[in-house]
Every structure is written in structure tokens, then in C-alpha cells.
Design a protein around this motif. Sequence first.
Motif, PDB file in Angstrom:
ATOM      1  N   GLN A  16       0.836  -1.199   0.000  1.00  0.00           N
ATOM      2  CA  GLN A  16       0.000   0.000   0.000  1.00  0.00           C
ATOM      3  C   GLN A  16       0.874   1.254   0.000  1.00  0.00           C
ATOM      4  N   THR A  35      -6.437   9.824  -2.515  1.00  0.00           N
ATOM      5  CA  THR A  35      -6.411   8.553  -3.230  1.00  0.00           C
ATOM      6  C   THR A  35      -5.389   7.649  -2.572  1.00  0.00           C
ATOM      7  N   ASN A  70      -3.518   3.880  -2.572  1.00  0.00           N
ATOM      8  CA  ASN A  70      -3.155   2.879  -3.563  1.00  0.00           C
ATOM      9  C   ASN A  70      -2.862   1.525  -2.946  1.00  0.00           C
ATOM     10  N   CYS A  71      -3.158   0.491  -3.711  1.00  0.00           N
ATOM     11  CA  CYS A  71      -2.885  -0.866  -3.266  1.00  0.00           C
ATOM     12  C   CYS A  71      -2.481  -1.688  -4.479  1.00  0.00           C
ATOM     13  N   SER A  72      -1.349  -2.374  -4.385  1.00  0.00           N
ATOM     14  CA  SER A  72      -0.963  -3.296  -5.460  1.00  0.00           C
ATOM     15  C   SER A  72      -0.756  -4.673  -4.859  1.00  0.00           C
ATOM     16  N   SER A 118     -14.105   2.859  -4.762  1.00  0.00           N
ATOM     17  CA  SER A 118     -12.934   2.026  -5.014  1.00  0.00           C
ATOM     18  C   SER A 118     -13.096   1.304  -6.340  1.00  0.00           C
ATOM     19  N   SER A 155      -3.881  -3.889  -9.270  1.00  0.00           N
ATOM     20  CA  SER A 155      -3.922  -2.781  -8.311  1.00  0.00           C
ATOM     21  C   SER A 155      -5.345  -2.325  -8.072  1.00  0.00           C
ATOM     22  N   SER A 156      -5.467  -1.538  -7.013  1.00  0.00           N
ATOM     23  CA  SER A 156      -6.756  -0.955  -6.668  1.00  0.00           C
ATOM     24  C   SER A 156      -6.506   0.406  -6.049  1.00  0.00           C
ATOM     25  N   ILE A 157      -7.495   1.296  -6.174  1.00  0.00           N
ATOM     26  CA  ILE A 157      -7.422   2.573  -5.481  1.00  0.00           C
ATOM     27  C   ILE A 157      -8.684   2.766  -4.649  1.00  0.00           C
TER      28      ILE A 157
END
Lengths: 113, 112
Positions: B6, B20, B22-24, B63, B71-73
Amino acid sequence: DVKVTQSSRYLVKRTGEKVFLECVQDMDHENMFWYRQDPGLGLRLIYFSYDVKMKEKGDIPEGYSVSREKKERFSLILESASTNQTSMYLCASSLSFYTGELFFGEGSRLTVL
Amino acid sequence: EDKVVQSPLSLVVHEGDTVTLNCSYEVTNFRSLLWYKQEKKAPTFLFMLTSSGIEKKSGRLSSILDKKELSSILNITATQTGDSAIYLCAAALNTNAGKSTFGDGTTLTVKP
């Protein structure tokens, strides 16, 4: 609402003592989990159980064991507590194998002196 | 080894700002991506994302998952002091959907 209850919120134990952390959920969930949470390390899975008397190791099982004799109750056992087991322990449950949403208890903060 | 990362690790904003997070993820047997909010106590569930490109929304929070980019935000608009918390991202697995690998979290502080 699902309720996951951890019986001990704060514990202080001495090195070498045996420690029991109890967790009870009231929604007939199949899965139960024990995580520990440490600053900078996030949540790490210790053990989980997908059925009564069934258990699987998570990512950091060393120094821990678990017991699930009844569906609603999942216990974490530290056979001989050590200072590096000082942490926040979080119990969680999820409905079934196919559902990812976890319901967490409020945590048990364990300090080992 | 499964991994969820994150960013940023911490963030300080003022009320009204948009953020924002972030997550990968790099996991084998990926099933879904979950977001949780943790205030002083237990993490509470926010979103679960399974399909790429479909936005989930709840009030000021939204989201989206990008399976191609792994990835996700998580977006929070018009932030309030009550949004101050640790936001956790987790990847759930096909081997058991409840078994999740968590990121380290993003600590969000919203100042008045």
C-alpha cells in the motif's frame, strides 16, 4: 449484526507463561482466523480454521497453536510466551469458504515481560 | 510469496481535501480485493472488488480494481476528521476466500 468477541482486551504475562486467547462468534460462520498486527508489518495470519477441529497454518504459526472444539469458538494458545510475541492479536470470522469479508473482534493486546 | 503493498504509508490532509490511496498485489490464486477501515479498534469492512473496472461506491468513498495492473485505489472525497484511520487493503484467495493477505495499511490523518 455479526459479533466477534475476544474475551481479554489487555493481558500482561511473563516470559514462559502459557497464554490462552479466546474468541467467540455468534453468526454460525464456518471460517475463523487469528491474525497479529504489528507496526510496520501489517496483519499477519497465524492460523485459521474452516470447520470444527480443522485447522491450517497461516504465515507465522511458529510458537502458537489453536483449538476449535465448537463452531463458535476459536482459541489461540501460546505454549511458552516470549517477548517477541508482544503484539495486538485480532480474531476474525467469515461466513464460508467462498466469502472474503472478514468480521473482526476488537483485539487482545498482549504484553510479554 | 504473496504480497500486498500500500502507498503512501501515511498521509496528512485538511478537511475537504480529496485523497487517493493505492494498493498493489502479487498473489497466486487471487479471488478478490478488500478494503477495511481501522480506527482505534477492529478493522471494519468497506468494499470487496472482484471484477476489474467496476467502481464500488459508498457515500464519499469509492474504489476500483484493475486486474491488468494488479492494483486498486480507494478514493475519499470531501474528507472529514472522522475519516482519520488506518486503511487496510487485503487480497483474498481462491484457496479459501476468507484467507487474506494484508498490506501494511495507509494511515490517514484529516486535520480540521
